[in-house]
Design a protein around this motif. Structure first.
Motif, mmCIF file in Angstrom:
data_model
loop_
_atom_site.group_PDB
_atom_site.id
_atom_site.type_symbol
_atom_site.label_atom_id
_atom_site.label_comp_id
_atom_site.label_asym_id
_atom_site.label_seq_id
_atom_site.Cartn_x
_atom_site.Cartn_y
_atom_site.Cartn_z
ATOM 1 N N ARG A 86 0.860 -1.199 0.000
ATOM 2 C CA ARG A 86 0.000 0.000 0.000
ATOM 3 C C ARG A 86 0.889 1.240 0.000
ATOM 4 O O ARG A 86 1.719 1.417 0.895
ATOM 5 C CB ARG A 86 -0.857 -0.052 1.257
ATOM 6 N N HIS A 92 -4.383 1.282 -1.606
ATOM 7 C CA HIS A 92 -5.095 1.207 -0.322
ATOM 8 C C HIS A 92 -6.497 0.617 -0.509
ATOM 9 O O HIS A 92 -6.923 -0.272 0.235
ATOM 10 C CB HIS A 92 -5.180 2.602 0.304
ATOM 11 N N ASP A 96 -8.189 -2.756 1.003
ATOM 12 C CA ASP A 96 -9.452 -2.668 1.741
ATOM 13 C C ASP A 96 -10.469 -3.680 1.178
ATOM 14 O O ASP A 96 -11.150 -4.381 1.942
ATOM 15 C CB ASP A 96 -9.976 -1.224 1.608
ATOM 16 N N GLU A 99 -9.563 -7.218 2.229
ATOM 17 C CA GLU A 99 -9.901 -7.484 3.633
ATOM 18 C C GLU A 99 -11.403 -7.694 3.777
ATOM 19 O O GLU A 99 -11.864 -8.618 4.438
ATOM 20 C CB GLU A 99 -9.413 -6.323 4.519
ATOM 21 N N ARG A 100 -12.177 -6.824 3.114
ATOM 22 C CA ARG A 100 -13.640 -6.920 3.247
ATOM 23 C C ARG A 100 -14.196 -8.177 2.585
ATOM 24 O O ARG A 100 -15.259 -8.658 2.961
ATOM 25 C CB ARG A 100 -14.297 -5.661 2.690
#
Ligand code: PLP
Length: 395
Positions: A86, A92, A96, A99-100
């Motif tokens: 990142r 970034h 994200d 991860e989600r």
């Protein structure tokens, strides 16, 4: 207001007239017997932009973000470990999303202005003896900071470690504008979108996949529906889509692929390099630094230029728009207020770049930046004349 409003954000980019005209059509029947006459050659020809010879390209009615999701949900399984880095707003956002979506993300945070940390990737891959890492990720061109990373270096890190992980590349602001070689670099999932190098409106997400990624998708267990490779392959093989395609954008894509073929990818890459050099020379003449920390990170599609302390880059962008009808890009996230960005990708030439530089120069002066009027524009002019494709005739 009179005259053109100038667009120099790093996407959406300027659209060639031929592409605009090609999209100015009545609606058509996407189940007509003749529809595959449009789509089947498109599916083949778009592979050339990615230099994908043995895989296939999916064209989704989405933006680039949709193609990110398509790549991850089709090829990986929940809980899979992935290696990401990142160093800007777009890398970034990709972290994200991973991860989600429920992956186990090993994220390396790097200084903004640098790119993919190849040595650290190599270390982690070598240390991963049991091959828990299923994919490594590379944002080829971080649009927020104007940083280009080394995709071939990522492949070398995998090969040196003899590691079977898949290689995912975000090429949203690079593919079609700077060098990209999917087959040669062993890229498994390459993501792009219509509104940058492809010179189209936003609305198509492109995902170019290798044979290895297609095989992985058959056993990967992440849930997927709208983006399902299987549904797409079944429909695409017959020349259709599993849902209503964006027919006008597909007509535009035909025209843009024809324009790209006419100019030639290598010529396009050198045009982008030359124009980017003009912008870099201008920044230098203004006494301003790029966000990209070293020449090896310089992007040929977007330059993020740092403003001096005490100046808000948002004011520069606002001033350029309000006073000079010119859109420049602003600073995002960590570089908010610190950089303004000039997008120099897609359908553009020297004089267009000079327009962006004059607007930036006037706005910088108006905002109190101390520089000599004409200095940046003059430096770019010198560079463009000295490197002109049509040489100046001897007197
Ligand atoms: N990745 C990069 C490098 C981008 O520049 C962008 C958008 O600017 C995206 C991803 C997201 O693409 P989109 O806005 O088309 O969803």
């Amino acid at each position: 207001m009179a005259g053109f409003t100038h667009l120099f954000i790093p996407g959406p980019t300027n659209i060639p007239e031929q592409v605009r005209q090609a999209m100015n059509l009545p609606m058509e029947d996407m189940r007509a017997a003749t529809f595959p006459d449009l789509t089947l050659p498109l599916f083949e020809d778009i592979k050339r932009i990615f230099k994908n010879e043995t895989g296939r390209v999916f064209i989704y009615p989405s933006s680039g973000t949709g193609a990110w999701e398509a790549a991850m949900t089709n090829v990986l399984s929940p809980g899979d470990r992935v290696l990401m880095s990142r160093f800007g707003q777009f890398s970034h956002l990709w972290v994200d999303m991973a991860e989600r979506l429920g992956f186990e993300v090993d994220v390396i945070d790097c200084e903004w202005g640098t790119g993919v940390p190849l040595e650290l990737y190599a270390e982690r891959l070598k240390a991963d003896k049991t091959h828990r890492i299923k994919a490594i990720f590379c944002t080829q061109n971080e649009t927020a900071t104007g940083v280009t990373s080394d995709v071939a270096g990522c492949r070398a890190a995998l090969d040196d470690a003899n590691h079977p992980a898949l290689l995912f590349v975000d090429g949203v602001s690079s593919i079609g504008s700077i060098d990209f070689r999917q087959e040669e670099w062993g890229v498994d999932c390459a993501v792009s979108g219509s509104q940058k190098g492809f010179m189209l409106p936003a609305g198509l997400g492109f995902l170019s996949v290798s044979r290895k990624a297609l095989v992985a998708s058959r056993t990967a267990t992440h849930r997927r529906c709208f983006f399902s490779f299987e549904d797409m392959i079944r429909a695409n093989d017959a020349g259709y889509f599993p849902y209503t395609p964006a027919t006008q954008l597909l007509r535009g894509l035909r025209a843009s692929l024809d324009l790209i073929a006419e100019e030639g990818l290598e010529t396009i890459f050198s045009r982008h390099h030359r124009l980017a050099e003009g912008v870099r020379k201008a920044a230098d003449a203004w006494g301003l630094k790029l966000c990209a920390r070293a020449p090896k990170w310089h992007s040929d599609t977007v330059s993020a230029i740092l403003v001096p302390d005490g100046i808000d880059s948002g004011d520069v962008v606002k001033r350029a728009y309000q006073a000079y009808q010119t859109s420049l890009g602003g600073g995002l996230n960590k570089v908010f207020g610190k950089v303004f960005r000039i997008g120099h990708l897609g359908w553009l030439n020297e004089v267009m770049v000079l327009a962006s530089l004059s607007a930036a120069e006037m706005a910088l002066l108006d905002c109190g930046v101390r520089l000599a009027p004409g200095s940046g524009v003059g430096a770019a002019i010198q560079h463009f004349r000295a490197s002109a494709a049509v040489p100046v005739a001897e007197a």
